[in-house]
Write a protein that holds these residues in place. Structure first.
Motif, PDB file in Angstrom:
ATOM      1  N   LEU A 278       0.832  -1.204   0.000  1.00  0.00           N
ATOM      2  CA  LEU A 278       0.000   0.000   0.000  1.00  0.00           C
ATOM      3  C   LEU A 278       0.871   1.261   0.000  1.00  0.00           C
ATOM      4  O   LEU A 278       0.577   2.223  -0.714  1.00  0.00           O
ATOM      5  N   ALA A 279       1.931   1.236   0.797  1.00  0.00           N
ATOM      6  CA  ALA A 279       2.822   2.392   0.872  1.00  0.00           C
ATOM      7  C   ALA A 279       3.508   2.661  -0.462  1.00  0.00           C
ATOM      8  O   ALA A 279       3.807   3.817  -0.805  1.00  0.00           O
ATOM      9  N   LEU A 280       3.728   1.598  -1.241  1.00  0.00           N
ATOM     10  CA  LEU A 280       4.419   1.737  -2.522  1.00  0.00           C
ATOM     11  C   LEU A 280       3.465   2.049  -3.664  1.00  0.00           C
ATOM     12  O   LEU A 280       3.898   2.197  -4.815  1.00  0.00           O
ATOM     13  N   GLY A 281       2.157   2.111  -3.366  1.00  0.00           N
ATOM     14  CA  GLY A 281       1.188   2.511  -4.377  1.00  0.00           C
ATOM     15  C   GLY A 281       0.286   1.416  -4.895  1.00  0.00           C
ATOM     16  O   GLY A 281      -0.525   1.660  -5.808  1.00  0.00           O
ATOM     17  N   ALA A 282       0.391   0.203  -4.362  1.00  0.00           N
ATOM     18  CA  ALA A 282      -0.467  -0.900  -4.782  1.00  0.00           C
ATOM     19  C   ALA A 282      -1.770  -0.895  -3.986  1.00  0.00           C
ATOM     20  O   ALA A 282      -1.983  -0.057  -3.111  1.00  0.00           O
ATOM     21  N   LYS A 283      -2.627  -1.876  -4.275  1.00  0.00           N
ATOM     22  CA  LYS A 283      -3.899  -2.014  -3.582  1.00  0.00           C
ATOM     23  C   LYS A 283      -4.004  -3.403  -2.953  1.00  0.00           C
ATOM     24  O   LYS A 283      -3.332  -4.341  -3.388  1.00  0.00           O
ATOM     25  N   THR A 284      -4.863  -3.519  -1.940  1.00  0.00           N
ATOM     26  CA  THR A 284      -5.157  -4.813  -1.341  1.00  0.00           C
ATOM     27  C   THR A 284      -6.644  -5.105  -1.483  1.00  0.00           C
ATOM     28  O   THR A 284      -7.462  -4.181  -1.546  1.00  0.00           O
ATOM     29  N   ILE A 285      -6.977  -6.398  -1.530  1.00  0.00           N
ATOM     30  CA  ILE A 285      -8.372  -6.805  -1.672  1.00  0.00           C
ATOM     31  C   ILE A 285      -8.668  -7.953  -0.708  1.00  0.00           C
ATOM     32  O   ILE A 285      -7.772  -8.720  -0.348  1.00  0.00           O
TER      33      ILE A 285
ATOM     34  N   LEU B 151       0.484  -3.384  -8.860  1.00  0.00           N
ATOM     35  CA  LEU B 151       1.873  -3.117  -8.487  1.00  0.00           C
ATOM     36  C   LEU B 151       2.477  -2.067  -9.412  1.00  0.00           C
ATOM     37  O   LEU B 151       2.414  -2.199 -10.643  1.00  0.00           O
ATOM     38  N   PRO B 152       3.086  -1.021  -8.863  1.00  0.00           N
ATOM     39  CA  PRO B 152       3.696   0.019  -9.705  1.00  0.00           C
ATOM     40  C   PRO B 152       4.979  -0.469 -10.369  1.00  0.00           C
ATOM     41  O   PRO B 152       5.525  -1.514 -10.006  1.00  0.00           O
TER      42      PRO B 152
ATOM     43  N   GLU C 228       7.541  -8.318  -8.646  1.00  0.00           N
ATOM     44  CA  GLU C 228       6.932  -9.433  -7.940  1.00  0.00           C
ATOM     45  C   GLU C 228       7.978 -10.525  -7.766  1.00  0.00           C
ATOM     46  O   GLU C 228       8.592 -10.964  -8.732  1.00  0.00           O
ATOM     47  N   THR C 229       8.173 -10.989  -6.529  1.00  0.00           N
ATOM     48  CA  THR C 229       9.219 -11.971  -6.240  1.00  0.00           C
ATOM     49  C   THR C 229       8.697 -13.358  -5.926  1.00  0.00           C
ATOM     50  O   THR C 229       9.424 -14.342  -6.096  1.00  0.00           O
ATOM     51  N   HIS C 230       7.460 -13.465  -5.429  1.00  0.00           N
ATOM     52  CA  HIS C 230       6.881 -14.751  -5.056  1.00  0.00           C
ATOM     53  C   HIS C 230       5.424 -14.805  -5.521  1.00  0.00           C
ATOM     54  O   HIS C 230       4.736 -13.782  -5.533  1.00  0.00           O
ATOM     55  N   VAL C 231       4.974 -16.009  -5.864  1.00  0.00           N
ATOM     56  CA  VAL C 231       3.595 -16.182  -6.313  1.00  0.00           C
ATOM     57  C   VAL C 231       3.056 -17.511  -5.799  1.00  0.00           C
ATOM     58  O   VAL C 231       3.790 -18.501  -5.704  1.00  0.00           O
ATOM     59  N   SER C 232       1.776 -17.533  -5.418  1.00  0.00           N
ATOM     60  CA  SER C 232       1.123 -18.754  -4.970  1.00  0.00           C
ATOM     61  C   SER C 232       0.879 -19.670  -6.164  1.00  0.00           C
ATOM     62  O   SER C 232       0.354 -19.241  -7.192  1.00  0.00           O
TER      63      SER C 232
ATOM     64  N   ILE D  22       7.079  -9.169  -2.888  1.00  0.00           N
ATOM     65  CA  ILE D  22       7.481  -8.035  -3.716  1.00  0.00           C
ATOM     66  C   ILE D  22       8.845  -7.531  -3.265  1.00  0.00           C
ATOM     67  O   ILE D  22       9.319  -7.852  -2.168  1.00  0.00           O
ATOM     68  N   ALA D  23       9.478  -6.733  -4.115  1.00  0.00           N
ATOM     69  CA  ALA D  23      10.725  -6.062  -3.756  1.00  0.00           C
ATOM     70  C   ALA D  23      10.819  -4.777  -4.562  1.00  0.00           C
ATOM     71  O   ALA D  23      10.300  -4.688  -5.689  1.00  0.00           O
ATOM     72  N   LEU D  24      11.452  -3.780  -3.989  1.00  0.00           N
ATOM     73  CA  LEU D  24      11.736  -2.557  -4.715  1.00  0.00           C
ATOM     74  C   LEU D  24      12.958  -2.779  -5.600  1.00  0.00           C
ATOM     75  O   LEU D  24      13.928  -3.421  -5.189  1.00  0.00           O
ATOM     76  N   LYS D  25      12.930  -2.218  -6.798  1.00  0.00           N
ATOM     77  CA  LYS D  25      14.027  -2.430  -7.736  1.00  0.00           C
ATOM     78  C   LYS D  25      15.290  -1.687  -7.329  1.00  0.00           C
ATOM     79  O   LYS D  25      16.404  -2.132  -7.642  1.00  0.00           O
ATOM     80  N   ASP D  26      15.133  -0.560  -6.656  1.00  0.00           N
ATOM     81  CA  ASP D  26      16.292   0.300  -6.415  1.00  0.00           C
ATOM     82  C   ASP D  26      16.623   0.507  -4.939  1.00  0.00           C
ATOM     83  O   ASP D  26      17.456   1.351  -4.609  1.00  0.00           O
ATOM     84  N   ARG D  27      15.965  -0.259  -4.044  1.00  0.00           N
ATOM     85  CA  ARG D  27      16.236  -0.086  -2.618  1.00  0.00           C
ATOM     86  C   ARG D  27      16.199  -1.442  -1.920  1.00  0.00           C
ATOM     87  O   ARG D  27      15.578  -2.386  -2.413  1.00  0.00           O
TER      88      ARG D  27
END
Length: 391
Positions: free
Chosen positions: A290-297, A334-335, A340-344, A353-358
């Protein structure tokens, strides 16, 4: 209205008027919550004491529960009781007597007695396979679980109470599940034959923001050699950064991430901007997104169990993990700055998830393996490595 069977001392009243009945277990009285099923074959004590199950009633798909008893070591929450973890439990069979050397607890090491003392309302003798299929097809229902040794229930009132409940959407439960004051942690992972041993910190310092943290997450972090400090959910980013940690962990926890995020997300964004290594788990993962700009459902039935397959897209490996969540990150939201690093592998939902630059990453599952397999413990080492060479 449903007529009770002779000898029924427990019921589950669903919001749609369905009544399931059987033999009451554990505490007497009633409890309100969302009914979910858990597919784990072991670890019922860890499951029932996981704060992420707050305001939920658990139906165990494994039919035989109770044989390993209970003990002081397998409690996952830091403090509190059923009010800040699982509210009720549903079993196919009556819990069996303990037959395990670790079943040792003041007052007795049996599951039924422990549930009585803890305040967990239970129901046995239920067709849990049918209940699981119902949840799978129709979503997690709202319900009231009730136990009365005399078998006296106001079924209409129970159904009305379940129907009136608004559910988990919009609920911030992390404040109640969180610690009220900061504390240090130095207990490591369980190791035969010593059990849980104290760890001398020789590496980096880590601040864990407690939204309902599990003990084994703290143990896994301590076992990397890090000095661990746990702070309340409402702690500001300025207070966290004033401790000058080498890394920050956003813990698991209960409730709607968007509701807790009202106060947590702005602080998480500041922590991301600080450049410090950051690791989110479960609710922490969702609020980081959420902080990075995505949404949750909200999910229909969620993921709950210790046998869920997840693929690490960074390595191509498949791991079996523990999961406990009713909300998910909308992967389509996801912005560009997030990978995306892991998937069910069950339903394709996002699990990391992971940030590309941090040095920022998070996972949806519970890597501490309590209960469950240890496939994901490497994530704690990955976080340690992001903090640089040991000091």
């Amino acid at each position: 209205m449903t007529k009770l069977l002779t000898g029924a001392t427990g019921v589950l009243a669903l919001a749609d008027g369905t009544i399931l009945q059987g033999i009451g277990v554990g505490a007497t009285g009633t409890a309100l919550g969302e009914v979910v099923f858990n597919t784990a074959m072991t670890g019922y004590q860890e499951i029932l004491t996981d704060p992420s199950y707050m305001s939920q009633i658990l139906a165990f798909t494994f039919p035989h529960v109770g044989n390993t008893g209970v003990n002081l070591e397998d409690v996952e929450q830091i403090g509190g009781g059923a009010e800040t973890s699982a509210r009720g439990a549903i079993f196919r069979d009556l819990p069996t007597d303990p037959a395990n050397w670790r079943a040792e607890l003041p007052g007795g090491g049996d599951l039924d007695g422990w549930m009585k003392r803890r305040g967990v309302v239970g129901l046995s003798g239920v067709d849990t396979r049918a209940l699981t299929a119902r949840i799978r097809d129709g979503g997690a229902p709202h319900a009231v679980i009730a136990h009365d040794p005399d078998g006296k229930f106001d079924l209409e009132a129970l159904v009305a109470r379940a129907k009136a409940w608004t559910g988990l959407v919009g609920l911030d439960l992390a404040k109640d599940a969180s610690t009220l004051q900061s504390f240090d942690w130095d207990e490591g992972l369980w190791d035969w034959p010593e059990g849980y041993a104290r760890v001398d910190a020789f590496g980096k310092s880590v601040v864990v923001i407690d939204y309902g943290v599990k003990r084994n997450i703290l143990r896994a972090l301590a076992s990397t050699g890090a000095k661990i400090t746990v702070v309340p959910a409402t702690t500001s980013a300025e207070e966290v950064l004033a401790r000058n940690p080498d890394g920050i962990v956003l813990s698991n926890g209960p409730g709607d991430p968007a509701a807790t995020g009202v106060y947590a997300v702005p602080e998480i964004l500041k922590l991301v901007d600080s450049g410090k290594p950051l690791f989110g788990i479960c609710l922490g993962h969702q609020m980081l997104a959420l902080a990075l700009g995505a949404k949750t459902i909200k999910m229909d039935q969620g993921h709950h169990g210790a046998n869920h397959p997840v693929k690490d897209l960074t390595t191509g490996k498949v791991e079996i993990v523990s999961m406990n969540h009713g909300f998910t990150v909308d992967r389509d939201s996801l912005p560009d700055a997030v990978v995306e690093t892991h998937v069910s592998l069950f339903d394709g939902t996002n699990c990391g998830i992971a940030l590309k630059d941090r040095p920022v990453f998070s996972v949806q599952h519970h890597p501490e393996a309590s209960p469950g397999p240890t496939d994901s413990l490497y994530l704690f080492d990955r976080f340690r490595d992001l903090m640089g060479p040991r000091g």
